[in-house]
Write an enzyme that holds these catalytic residues in place. Sequence first.
Site, PDB file in Angstrom:
ATOM      1  N   GLY A  53       3.870  -0.837  -7.405  1.00 57.47           N
ATOM      2  CA  GLY A  53       2.975  -1.669  -6.599  1.00 57.47           C
ATOM      3  C   GLY A  53       2.778  -1.263  -5.157  1.00 57.47           C
ATOM      4  O   GLY A  53       2.241  -2.033  -4.371  1.00 57.47           O
ATOM      5  N   SER A  58       1.807  -3.023   1.763  1.00 58.05           N
ATOM      6  CA  SER A  58       2.186  -3.574   0.461  1.00 58.05           C
ATOM      7  C   SER A  58       3.576  -4.199   0.519  1.00 58.05           C
ATOM      8  O   SER A  58       4.507  -3.632   1.102  1.00 58.05           O
ATOM      9  CB  SER A  58       2.198  -2.463  -0.597  1.00 58.05           C
ATOM     10  OG  SER A  58       0.892  -1.955  -0.810  1.00 58.05           O
ATOM     11  N   ALA A  65      -6.802  -9.698 -10.720  1.00 59.48           N
ATOM     12  CA  ALA A  65      -7.805 -10.461 -11.463  1.00 59.48           C
ATOM     13  C   ALA A  65      -9.169  -9.993 -10.963  1.00 59.48           C
ATOM     14  O   ALA A  65      -9.308  -9.673  -9.777  1.00 59.48           O
ATOM     15  CB  ALA A  65      -7.641 -11.958 -11.214  1.00 59.48           C
ATOM     16  N   TYR A  87      -7.366 -19.647  -6.195  1.00 58.91           N
ATOM     17  CA  TYR A  87      -6.364 -18.736  -6.791  1.00 58.91           C
ATOM     18  C   TYR A  87      -6.587 -18.687  -8.311  1.00 58.91           C
ATOM     19  O   TYR A  87      -6.311 -17.682  -8.963  1.00 58.91           O
ATOM     20  CB  TYR A  87      -4.943 -19.162  -6.423  1.00 58.91           C
ATOM     21  CG  TYR A  87      -3.916 -18.065  -6.620  1.00 58.91           C
ATOM     22  CD1 TYR A  87      -4.020 -16.853  -5.930  1.00 58.91           C
ATOM     23  CD2 TYR A  87      -2.847 -18.235  -7.491  1.00 58.91           C
ATOM     24  CE1 TYR A  87      -3.086 -15.845  -6.107  1.00 58.91           C
ATOM     25  CE2 TYR A  87      -1.906 -17.233  -7.674  1.00 58.91           C
ATOM     26  CZ  TYR A  87      -2.035 -16.037  -6.984  1.00 58.91           C
ATOM     27  OH  TYR A  87      -1.100 -15.044  -7.169  1.00 58.91           O
ATOM     28  N   LYS A  93       0.403 -16.139 -12.949  1.00 59.15           N
ATOM     29  CA  LYS A  93       1.725 -16.206 -12.290  1.00 59.15           C
ATOM     30  C   LYS A  93       2.642 -17.202 -13.002  1.00 59.15           C
ATOM     31  O   LYS A  93       3.861 -16.983 -13.057  1.00 59.15           O
ATOM     32  CB  LYS A  93       1.583 -16.572 -10.812  1.00 59.15           C
ATOM     33  CG  LYS A  93       0.976 -15.475  -9.927  1.00 59.15           C
ATOM     34  CD  LYS A  93       1.763 -14.188  -9.902  1.00 59.15           C
ATOM     35  CE  LYS A  93       1.307 -13.268  -8.769  1.00 59.15           C
ATOM     36  NZ  LYS A  93       1.930 -11.921  -8.869  1.00 59.15           N
ATOM     37  N   THR A  96      -1.997  -8.489   3.191  1.00 59.18           N
ATOM     38  CA  THR A  96      -1.927  -7.190   2.507  1.00 59.18           C
ATOM     39  C   THR A  96      -3.326  -6.869   1.984  1.00 59.18           C
ATOM     40  O   THR A  96      -4.243  -7.688   2.103  1.00 59.18           O
ATOM     41  CB  THR A  96      -0.966  -7.246   1.300  1.00 59.18           C
ATOM     42  OG1 THR A  96      -1.486  -8.189   0.365  1.00 59.18           O
ATOM     43  CG2 THR A  96       0.448  -7.647   1.711  1.00 59.18           C
TER      44      THR A  96
HETATM   45  P1  NAD Z   1      -1.104  -4.859  -2.644  1.00 56.50           P
HETATM   46  O1  NAD Z   1      -2.567  -4.748  -2.886  1.00 56.50           O
HETATM   47  O2  NAD Z   1      -0.518  -4.030  -1.593  1.00 56.50           O
HETATM   48  O3  NAD Z   1      -0.306  -4.612  -4.009  1.00 56.50           O
HETATM   49  C1  NAD Z   1      -0.851  -4.891  -5.278  1.00 56.50           C
HETATM   50  C2  NAD Z   1      -0.555  -3.675  -6.139  1.00 56.50           C
HETATM   51  O4  NAD Z   1      -0.950  -3.902  -7.479  1.00 56.50           O
HETATM   52  C3  NAD Z   1      -1.280  -2.409  -5.663  1.00 56.50           C
HETATM   53  O5  NAD Z   1      -0.348  -1.403  -5.385  1.00 56.50           O
HETATM   54  C4  NAD Z   1      -2.136  -2.030  -6.850  1.00 56.50           C
HETATM   55  O6  NAD Z   1      -2.250  -0.634  -7.017  1.00 56.50           O
HETATM   56  C5  NAD Z   1      -1.330  -2.643  -7.970  1.00 56.50           C
HETATM   57  N1  NAD Z   1      -2.101  -2.780  -9.208  1.00 56.50           N
HETATM   58  C6  NAD Z   1      -3.181  -3.575  -9.471  1.00 56.50           C
HETATM   59  N2  NAD Z   1      -3.620  -3.357 -10.727  1.00 56.50           N
HETATM   60  C7  NAD Z   1      -2.808  -2.414 -11.280  1.00 56.50           C
HETATM   61  C8  NAD Z   1      -2.752  -1.749 -12.540  1.00 56.50           C
HETATM   62  N3  NAD Z   1      -3.651  -2.004 -13.529  1.00 56.50           N
HETATM   63  N4  NAD Z   1      -1.767  -0.825 -12.753  1.00 56.50           N
HETATM   64  C9  NAD Z   1      -0.873  -0.530 -11.783  1.00 56.50           C
HETATM   65  N5  NAD Z   1      -0.870  -1.135 -10.575  1.00 56.50           N
HETATM   66  C10 NAD Z   1      -1.835  -2.055 -10.325  1.00 56.50           C
HETATM   67  O7  NAD Z   1      -0.848  -6.416  -2.364  1.00 56.50           O
HETATM   68  P2  NAD Z   1       0.519  -7.261  -2.237  1.00 56.50           P
HETATM   69  O8  NAD Z   1       0.130  -8.488  -1.520  1.00 56.50           O
HETATM   70  O9  NAD Z   1       1.594  -6.404  -1.745  1.00 56.50           O
HETATM   71  O10 NAD Z   1       0.798  -7.690  -3.758  1.00 56.50           O
HETATM   72  C11 NAD Z   1       1.998  -7.387  -4.423  1.00 56.50           C
HETATM   73  C12 NAD Z   1       2.493  -8.555  -5.254  1.00 56.50           C
HETATM   74  O11 NAD Z   1       2.839  -9.620  -4.377  1.00 56.50           O
HETATM   75  C13 NAD Z   1       1.485  -9.106  -6.241  1.00 56.50           C
HETATM   76  O12 NAD Z   1       2.158  -9.459  -7.447  1.00 56.50           O
HETATM   77  C14 NAD Z   1       0.999 -10.359  -5.549  1.00 56.50           C
HETATM   78  O13 NAD Z   1       0.533 -11.322  -6.462  1.00 56.50           O
HETATM   79  C15 NAD Z   1       2.276 -10.807  -4.889  1.00 56.50           C
HETATM   80  N6  NAD Z   1       2.139 -11.780  -3.795  1.00 56.50           N
HETATM   81  C16 NAD Z   1       1.338 -11.514  -2.723  1.00 56.50           C
HETATM   82  C17 NAD Z   1       1.217 -12.447  -1.706  1.00 56.50           C
HETATM   83  C18 NAD Z   1       0.322 -12.210  -0.516  1.00 56.50           C
HETATM   84  O14 NAD Z   1      -0.035 -13.169   0.172  1.00 56.50           O
HETATM   85  N7  NAD Z   1      -0.029 -10.981  -0.203  1.00 56.50           N
HETATM   86  C19 NAD Z   1       1.942 -13.661  -1.774  1.00 56.50           C
HETATM   87  C20 NAD Z   1       2.758 -13.886  -2.890  1.00 56.50           C
HETATM   88  C21 NAD Z   1       2.849 -12.936  -3.900  1.00 56.50           C
HETATM   89  O1  0WE Z   2      -1.515 -12.723  -5.728  1.00 55.79           O
HETATM   90  C1  0WE Z   2      -2.256 -12.719  -4.770  1.00 55.79           C
HETATM   91  C2  0WE Z   2      -3.555 -11.941  -4.800  1.00 55.79           C
HETATM   92  C3  0WE Z   2      -3.644 -10.990  -5.949  1.00 55.79           C
HETATM   93  C4  0WE Z   2      -5.020 -10.446  -6.205  1.00 55.79           C
HETATM   94  C5  0WE Z   2      -5.901 -10.082  -5.174  1.00 55.79           C
HETATM   95  C6  0WE Z   2      -7.142  -9.546  -5.491  1.00 55.79           C
HETATM   96  C7  0WE Z   2      -8.176  -9.217  -4.437  1.00 55.79           C
HETATM   97  C8  0WE Z   2      -9.127  -8.156  -4.913  1.00 55.79           C
HETATM   98  C9  0WE Z   2      -5.398 -10.269  -7.502  1.00 55.79           C
HETATM   99  N1  0WE Z   2      -6.615  -9.772  -7.832  1.00 55.79           N
HETATM  100  C10 0WE Z   2      -7.476  -9.396  -6.863  1.00 55.79           C
HETATM  101  N2  0WE Z   2      -8.691  -8.901  -7.241  1.00 55.79           N
HETATM  102  C11 0WE Z   2      -9.550  -8.311  -6.345  1.00 55.79           C
HETATM  103  O2  0WE Z   2     -10.653  -7.898  -6.731  1.00 55.79           O
HETATM  104  N3  0WE Z   2      -1.924 -13.449  -3.648  1.00 55.79           N
HETATM  105  C12 0WE Z   2      -0.757 -14.313  -3.731  1.00 55.79           C
HETATM  106  C13 0WE Z   2      -2.694 -13.461  -2.393  1.00 55.79           C
HETATM  107  C14 0WE Z   2      -3.689 -14.574  -2.492  1.00 55.79           C
HETATM  108  O3  0WE Z   2      -4.851 -14.425  -3.147  1.00 55.79           O
HETATM  109  C15 0WE Z   2      -5.518 -15.638  -3.093  1.00 55.79           C
HETATM  110  C16 0WE Z   2      -4.754 -16.556  -2.388  1.00 55.79           C
HETATM  111  C17 0WE Z   2      -3.558 -15.883  -2.001  1.00 55.79           C
HETATM  112  C18 0WE Z   2      -2.410 -16.441  -1.257  1.00 55.79           C
HETATM  113  C19 0WE Z   2      -6.746 -16.001  -3.621  1.00 55.79           C
HETATM  114  C20 0WE Z   2      -7.227 -17.292  -3.415  1.00 55.79           C
HETATM  115  C21 0WE Z   2      -6.458 -18.201  -2.739  1.00 55.79           C
HETATM  116  C22 0WE Z   2      -5.217 -17.857  -2.199  1.00 55.79           C
END
Ligand code: NAD
Ligand code: 0WE
Length: 258
Positions: free
Chosen positions: A15, A21, A98, A158, A165, A196
């Site tokens: 990831g 990230s 998604a 979301y 999730k 991120t």
């Molecule tokens: P990020 O975009 O840096 O990381 C998401 C990663 O998912 C990327 O490295 C992308 O390459 C990978 N990915 C997506 N589709 C894929 C596929 N088909 N095969 C392999 N890799 C794939 O964003 P992030 O915020 O660091 O997200 C990492 C995790 O943290 C996710 O599970 C996200 O739901 C979770 N998360 C994020 C937040 C937030 O606010 N950013 C909060 C809670 C949880």
């Molecule tokens: O898990 C996530 C986001 C993950 C994510 C983000 C994207 C953006 C680009 C999954 N799929 C996509 N598809 C794309 O095309 N989070 C926890 C961050 C997040 O996303 C939200 C949030 C929060 C927090 C979306 C709506 C409302 C709140």
Amino acid sequence: MTEQLLAGKTGVVFGVANKRSIAWAIAKAWGAAGARLIFNYQGERLKENVEELVSEFGEDTPFYPCDVSTDQEIENFFENVRGQTKRLDLLLHSVAFAPKEALEGDFVSTSREAFRVAHDVSAYSLVALARAAAPLMSEGGSIVAMTYYGSEKVVPHYNVMGVAKASLEASTRYLAYDLGSKKIRVNCISAGPVQTLAARGISGFSSMLKHYQERAPLKRSCDPAELGQTGLFLASDGAAAITGQVIYVDGGYQIMGM
Ligand code: NAD
Ligand code: 0WE
């Protein structure tokens, strides 16, 4: 100086897309604690980014392609891992996706295909990666996945990611049960919102951060380094009796009812 809590351990990290990230923050904490790491990258588009980042751990840090929605790529990835190490101790799952349109409108409008893709990439992948990694975890192990509060309460927009999730968290419990006899622990970190790549595209994201500053007991969400330290704890022997859990790193937001 961090104690070398993970000296002699080997981990795989799924990831990392860029330096923001969450996976990168946890990898830095694991690496600073002495773990040797192997990384995935999602596809050619991200290869150069990931190559430059992982070279911070030394020029010879292994990184291999793996799109988690393909069984063949998961098989090839772990074939490459087996070429690098006989044993694995740690696995980080920090992957979610998604289709954009599913995070914009109403949940009720979610298409069959968007529902399938979100669950495949964001939840089933944990099961597939755990199954591939477990045979290498011959001395036990720690599997950590990233989740979000939208799995348990409605966070507008979301949508299907919240449902995926919920599946990820339930999968964590079933995996913890199956793998417990092999001393493999499986836990989730539920992070508050962090800026991120995956968050940047979301409209209203900065107002979510403001909401945490107003409502969370600690008056803020979390920062990536704190997620790194929780990831380190879950990977370490300090968490040796913790499995199947969701740990909240969210400024305390999750406890609030009003
Ligand atoms: P990020 O975009 O840096 O990381 C998401 C990663 O998912 C990327 O490295 C992308 O390459 C990978 N990915 C997506 N589709 C894929 C596929 N088909 N095969 C392999 N890799 C794939 O964003 P992030 O915020 O660091 O997200 C990492 C995790 O943290 C996710 O599970 C996200 O739901 C979770 N998360 C994020 C937040 C937030 O606010 N950013 C909060 C809670 C949880
Ligand atoms: O898990 C996530 C986001 C993950 C994510 C983000 C994207 C953006 C680009 C999954 N799929 C996509 N598809 C794309 O095309 N989070 C926890 C961050 C997040 O996303 C939200 C949030 C929060 C927090 C979306 C709506 C409302 C709140």
